[in-house]
Design a protein around this motif. Structure first.
Motif, PDB file in Angstrom:
ATOM      1  N   ARG A 395       0.833  -1.206   0.000  1.00 13.19           N
ATOM      2  CA  ARG A 395       0.000   0.000   0.000  1.00 13.19           C
ATOM      3  C   ARG A 395       0.867   1.255   0.000  1.00 13.19           C
ATOM      4  NH1 ARG A 395      -3.390  -3.227   3.614  1.00 13.19           N
ATOM      5  NH2 ARG A 395      -2.349  -2.306   5.438  1.00 13.19           N
ATOM      6  N   ALA A 396       1.945   1.233   0.791  1.00 17.52           N
ATOM      7  CA  ALA A 396       2.829   2.404   0.851  1.00 17.52           C
ATOM      8  C   ALA A 396       3.482   2.668  -0.498  1.00 17.52           C
ATOM      9  CB  ALA A 396       3.899   2.180   1.929  1.00 17.52           C
ATOM     10  N   GLU A 397       3.875   1.615  -1.214  1.00 16.91           N
ATOM     11  CA  GLU A 397       4.485   1.798  -2.530  1.00 16.91           C
ATOM     12  C   GLU A 397       3.480   2.376  -3.520  1.00 16.91           C
ATOM     13  OE1 GLU A 397       6.958   1.929  -5.791  1.00 16.91           O
ATOM     14  OE2 GLU A 397       7.393   1.883  -3.638  1.00 16.91           O
ATOM     15  N   ALA A 398       2.237   1.916  -3.471  1.00 16.84           N
ATOM     16  CA  ALA A 398       1.200   2.475  -4.355  1.00 16.84           C
ATOM     17  C   ALA A 398       0.999   3.954  -4.069  1.00 16.84           C
ATOM     18  CB  ALA A 398      -0.116   1.712  -4.174  1.00 16.84           C
ATOM     19  N   MET A 399       1.037   4.345  -2.805  1.00 16.51           N
ATOM     20  CA  MET A 399       0.893   5.756  -2.460  1.00 16.51           C
ATOM     21  C   MET A 399       2.075   6.561  -2.993  1.00 16.51           C
ATOM     22  SD  MET A 399      -2.018   5.970  -0.941  1.00 16.51           S
ATOM     23  CE  MET A 399      -2.019   7.560  -0.117  1.00 16.51           C
ATOM     24  N   ARG A 400       3.296   6.012  -2.870  1.00 18.16           N
ATOM     25  CA  ARG A 400       4.466   6.726  -3.393  1.00 18.16           C
ATOM     26  C   ARG A 400       4.381   6.878  -4.914  1.00 18.16           C
ATOM     27  NH1 ARG A 400       7.182   3.761   0.755  1.00 18.16           N
ATOM     28  NH2 ARG A 400       7.601   2.041  -0.690  1.00 18.16           N
ATOM     29  N   GLN A 401       3.882   5.828  -5.593  1.00 18.95           N
ATOM     30  CA  GLN A 401       3.729   5.916  -7.049  1.00 18.95           C
ATOM     31  C   GLN A 401       2.770   7.040  -7.425  1.00 18.95           C
ATOM     32  OE1 GLN A 401       2.472   1.849  -7.595  1.00 18.95           O
ATOM     33  NE2 GLN A 401       4.474   1.216  -8.390  1.00 18.95           N
ATOM     34  N   LEU A 402       1.678   7.166  -6.688  1.00 19.35           N
ATOM     35  CA  LEU A 402       0.729   8.245  -6.960  1.00 19.35           C
ATOM     36  C   LEU A 402       1.339   9.602  -6.644  1.00 19.35           C
ATOM     37  CD1 LEU A 402      -2.598   6.698  -5.589  1.00 19.35           C
ATOM     38  CD2 LEU A 402      -2.072   7.252  -7.967  1.00 19.35           C
ATOM     39  N   GLU A 403       2.063   9.698  -5.551  1.00 22.17           N
ATOM     40  CA  GLU A 403       2.654  10.987  -5.151  1.00 22.17           C
ATOM     41  C   GLU A 403       3.620  11.503  -6.212  1.00 22.17           C
ATOM     42  OE1 GLU A 403       2.469  10.524  -0.270  1.00 22.17           O
ATOM     43  OE2 GLU A 403       4.267   9.920  -1.379  1.00 22.17           O
ATOM     44  N   ARG A 404       4.345  10.577  -6.861  1.00 20.97           N
ATOM     45  CA  ARG A 404       5.295  11.013  -7.898  1.00 20.97           C
ATOM     46  C   ARG A 404       4.586  11.541  -9.143  1.00 20.97           C
ATOM     47  NH1 ARG A 404       8.315   6.369  -6.033  1.00 20.97           N
ATOM     48  NH2 ARG A 404       7.438   5.068  -7.673  1.00 20.97           N
ATOM     49  N   GLN A 405       3.313  11.212  -9.295  1.00 23.72           N
ATOM     50  CA  GLN A 405       2.568  11.647 -10.476  1.00 23.72           C
ATOM     51  C   GLN A 405       1.854  12.986 -10.262  1.00 23.72           C
ATOM     52  OE1 GLN A 405       2.778   9.915 -13.494  1.00 23.72           O
ATOM     53  NE2 GLN A 405       4.396   9.039 -12.217  1.00 23.72           N
ATOM     54  N   PHE A 406       1.779  13.427  -9.012  1.00 26.41           N
ATOM     55  CA  PHE A 406       1.125  14.698  -8.723  1.00 26.41           C
ATOM     56  C   PHE A 406       2.178  15.785  -8.543  1.00 26.41           C
ATOM     57  CE2 PHE A 406      -2.393  11.961  -7.949  1.00 26.41           C
ATOM     58  CZ  PHE A 406      -3.536  12.746  -8.094  1.00 26.41           C
ATOM     59  N   SER A 425      -4.871   6.822   2.987  1.00 30.26           N
ATOM     60  CA  SER A 425      -5.732   7.351   1.938  1.00 30.26           C
ATOM     61  C   SER A 425      -5.444   8.818   1.638  1.00 30.26           C
ATOM     62  CB  SER A 425      -7.206   7.209   2.347  1.00 30.26           C
ATOM     63  OG  SER A 425      -7.450   7.861   3.570  1.00 30.26           O
ATOM     64  N   ASN A 426      -4.322   9.335   2.118  1.00 28.05           N
ATOM     65  CA  ASN A 426      -3.945  10.718   1.861  1.00 28.05           C
ATOM     66  C   ASN A 426      -2.512  10.764   1.351  1.00 28.05           C
ATOM     67  OD1 ASN A 426      -6.277  12.351   3.136  1.00 28.05           O
ATOM     68  ND2 ASN A 426      -5.737  10.862   4.707  1.00 28.05           N
ATOM     69  N   GLY A 427      -2.248  11.606   0.373  1.00 27.03           N
ATOM     70  CA  GLY A 427      -0.894  11.753  -0.144  1.00 27.03           C
ATOM     71  C   GLY A 427      -0.643  13.158  -0.634  1.00 27.03           C
ATOM     72  N   THR A 428       0.614  13.530  -0.743  1.00 29.34           N
ATOM     73  CA  THR A 428       1.022  14.844  -1.237  1.00 29.34           C
ATOM     74  C   THR A 428       2.007  14.653  -2.367  1.00 29.34           C
ATOM     75  OG1 THR A 428       0.740  15.816   0.955  1.00 29.34           O
ATOM     76  CG2 THR A 428       2.032  17.058  -0.642  1.00 29.34           C
ATOM     77  N   GLY A 429       1.778  15.347  -3.475  1.00 28.02           N
ATOM     78  CA  GLY A 429       2.607  15.185  -4.658  1.00 28.02           C
ATOM     79  C   GLY A 429       4.069  15.497  -4.415  1.00 28.02           C
ATOM     80  N   THR A 430       4.918  14.720  -5.082  1.00 25.09           N
ATOM     81  CA  THR A 430       6.366  14.959  -5.022  1.00 25.09           C
ATOM     82  C   THR A 430       6.932  15.157  -6.420  1.00 25.09           C
ATOM     83  OG1 THR A 430       6.842  12.575  -5.121  1.00 25.09           O
ATOM     84  CG2 THR A 430       6.595  13.554  -2.934  1.00 25.09           C
ATOM     85  N   GLY A 431       6.066  15.244  -7.428  1.00 26.32           N
ATOM     86  CA  GLY A 431       6.537  15.391  -8.801  1.00 26.32           C
ATOM     87  C   GLY A 431       6.961  16.807  -9.120  1.00 26.32           C
ATOM     88  N   ALA A 432       7.284  17.024 -10.387  1.00 28.07           N
ATOM     89  CA  ALA A 432       7.716  18.355 -10.827  1.00 28.07           C
ATOM     90  C   ALA A 432       6.599  19.361 -10.587  1.00 28.07           C
ATOM     91  CB  ALA A 432       8.079  18.321 -12.309  1.00 28.07           C
ATOM     92  N   PRO A 433       6.941  20.570 -10.105  1.00 24.29           N
ATOM     93  CA  PRO A 433       5.902  21.583  -9.893  1.00 24.29           C
ATOM     94  C   PRO A 433       5.242  21.979 -11.198  1.00 24.29           C
ATOM     95  CG  PRO A 433       8.088  22.413  -9.268  1.00 24.29           C
ATOM     96  CD  PRO A 433       8.267  21.032  -9.801  1.00 24.29           C
ATOM     97  N   GLU A 434       4.037  22.463 -11.094  1.00 26.56           N
ATOM     98  CA  GLU A 434       3.328  22.919 -12.285  1.00 26.56           C
ATOM     99  C   GLU A 434       4.044  24.120 -12.884  1.00 26.56           C
ATOM    100  OE1 GLU A 434      -0.637  23.611 -10.894  1.00 26.56           O
ATOM    101  OE2 GLU A 434      -1.309  21.690 -11.716  1.00 26.56           O
ATOM    102  N   PRO A 435       3.978  24.293 -14.202  1.00 28.12           N
ATOM    103  CA  PRO A 435       4.624  25.457 -14.830  1.00 28.12           C
ATOM    104  C   PRO A 435       4.126  26.759 -14.216  1.00 28.12           C
ATOM    105  CG  PRO A 435       3.901  23.883 -16.486  1.00 28.12           C
ATOM    106  CD  PRO A 435       3.354  23.397 -15.186  1.00 28.12           C
ATOM    107  N   GLY A 436       5.072  27.655 -13.952  1.00 24.19           N
ATOM    108  CA  GLY A 436       4.716  28.948 -13.369  1.00 24.19           C
ATOM    109  C   GLY A 436       4.713  28.975 -11.865  1.00 24.19           C
ATOM    110  N   THR A 437       4.891  27.784 -11.225  1.00 28.52           N
ATOM    111  CA  THR A 437       4.931  27.755  -9.765  1.00 28.52           C
ATOM    112  C   THR A 437       6.253  28.316  -9.275  1.00 28.52           C
ATOM    113  OG1 THR A 437       3.554  25.774  -9.741  1.00 28.52           O
ATOM    114  CG2 THR A 437       4.774  26.288  -7.716  1.00 28.52           C
ATOM    115  N   PRO A 438       6.228  29.303  -8.381  1.00 23.32           N
ATOM    116  CA  PRO A 438       7.499  29.869  -7.879  1.00 23.32           C
ATOM    117  C   PRO A 438       8.332  28.806  -7.186  1.00 23.32           C
ATOM    118  CG  PRO A 438       5.630  31.240  -7.253  1.00 23.32           C
ATOM    119  CD  PRO A 438       5.062  29.974  -7.807  1.00 23.32           C
TER     120      PRO A 438
END
Length: 450
Positions: A395-406, A425-438
């Motif tokens: 379950r933890a690996e699935a959450m990490r996979q999702l976090e890398r996509q956000f 059931s909660n995660g925070t993105g670790t992927g590249a920031p959205e364009p324009g994000t400071p």
């Protein structure tokens, strides 16, 4: 459960047409992704030397991956539509043939698939012709409805997964997400629910009691969980915990009602009436003798207090009650029918269960609402049970996979139907920031003026 009118009036050609449209979109994504990966990126490598050119090349490679990921999702959607259309076409063909045969032989098929004589028919003693015809038509109709229902359920599950793939940009993860045995697949299904039902608001101890009661009585865990979900006291959902202040007051209030003004008040987390509890205890004395004390010997106040203070025993009482309901199989042949009987075991409800089976549309009043709740709840129970079946590491690996996509800083959430901290059931993105994000990183110091 798909009904006879549902299957009779279905238009599988529309799903075929939709599949063709989606397939065209998938091919378009393949073409654009291939162009970005195989032509634009190599050209940039040759013609635009330097860090800026390399960054542009990587951007086109990333775009190619996104289009490839989209194409995989779209092809999965095409496959789902095609499979549904094929299954429904076959089931519809069988149903229509059975309906034509029934009409030609004075038989009537109702909306739930039940077959009866269309008119009074005189038969000679020992003549089973009409009974054999009913049995034959009934078998074909039931098989057709079961096949259509199975296909509909599988398609709905696939669409939940595909909806969750919208945020996945890595083709390898899309492939894993489409693997029905993967934790990521289940996480995507849970994440794609836009209006989830309220949680089964009980403790880990009560969930363990559900497992024990299911094994003890042979009742399905699915059914017991659905009973818990449906019958929870109002104060459990208000407080978010069966042990909160309002919860305690609610139980005291129930107890006082039971002892004074309202003796038919339902008790405990499974809403069992005292009379029903006594019947269950009477019919299962060995199961409800605790530390040498037979619970049937307690007076009403003592038994009420025992049920309110021991929710795990309340779950056992409900499981044994369901098992007792099943002793008469008439109208109690499936979990859904038992779920309905738990609220009202009357001759009328049993007759309707026998007549309509697991079909909901022809039911009325509160029973129809309860039957519809069962239908809506089943996918959420199934997905949560699958999520629960994985190890904490999976379950933890699935959450990490999702976090890398956000994108970094973006949160996501989904709601398993039950479970505590062991079912994340909660995660925070670790992927590249959205364009324009400071950028949160400090920049270089300013150049001093000359």
């Amino acid at each position: 459960m798909v009904s006879v009118p549902d299957l009779k009036n279905a238009k599988p050609k529309l799903w075929r047409d939709a599949a063709d449209d989606v397939l065209r979109a998938a091919r378009h994504c393949d073409e654009i992704g291939g162009l970005a990966r195989d032509h634009v990126a190599p050209t940039l490598r040759q013609c635009w030397v330097g860090d800026t050119g390399e960054k542009a090349r990587r951007t086109f490679v990333d775009h190619a991956k996104e289009y490839e990921a989209a194409a995989l999702s779209l092809r999965a959607l095409t496959k789902s539509y095609d499979h549904l259309a094929e299954a429904v076409e076959g089931a519809q063909r069988d149903l229509l043939g059975a309906l034509d045969y029934a009409a030609a032989h004075d038989l009537h098929v109702d909306d739930s698939g039940r077959v009866q004589f269309a008119k009074q028919v005189a038969t000679a003693p020992g003549d089973t012709t009409y009974a054999d015809r009913i049995k034959e038509v009934q078998g074909i109709v039931r098989d057709a409805l079961d096949k259509a229902t199975k296909a509909d359920t599988e398609a709905a599950a696939a669409l939940r997964t595909i909806r969750g793939l919208a945020d996945i940009k890595d083709p390898a993860l899309v492939k894993e997400g489409l693997n029905e045995g993967s934790p990521l697949n289940t996480a995507l299904r849970l994440m794609s629910v836009s209006n989830p039902p309220h949680r089964i608001n009980v403790t880990a101890s009560q969930l363990a009691a559900v497992d024990r009661a299911a094994k003890e009585t042979g009742m399905s865990k699915n059914l017991l969980l659905a009973i818990l979900w449906q019958e929870q006291q109002w104060y459990q959902n208000v407080t978010g915990s069966p042990n909160g202040l309002l919860g305690g007051l609610g139980r005291i209030f129930d107890w006082s009602l039971e002892e004074t003004v309202k003796p038919d008040k339902s008790l405990g987390i499974t809403h069992m009436k005292l009379k029903t509890a006594r019947n269950v205890i009477r019919d299962n004395p060995n199961a409800f003798t605790v530390n040498g004390t037979y619970l049937g010997s307690l007076d009403d106040a003592q038994l009420t207090k025992y049920i309110e203070e021991n929710p795990n025993e309340d779950i056992r009482l409900s499981a044994h009650h369901l098992k007792d309901l099943q002793k008469n199989p008439y109208g109690a042949r499936t979990d859904k029918q038992l779920f309905v009987l738990y609220a009202a075991d009357t001759p009328q409800v049993r007759e309707a269960n026998e007549r309509y089976g697991d079909e909901t549309a022809n039911r009325g009043g509160a029973i129809r609402h309860r039957a519809a709740n069962w239908d809506a709840l089943q996918p959420h129970i199934a997905d949560t049970q699958r999520w629960e079946s994985f190890t904490p590491e999976q379950r933890a690996e699935a959450m990490r996979q999702l976090e890398r996509q956000f994108p970094k800083g973006h949160s996501f959430h989904f709601d398993p139907l039950y479970g505590g901290t062991g079912l994340p059931s909660n995660g925070t993105g670790t992927g590249a920031p959205e364009p324009g994000t400071p950028s949160p990183e400090p920049g270089p110091p300013p150049t001093p003026p000359k």
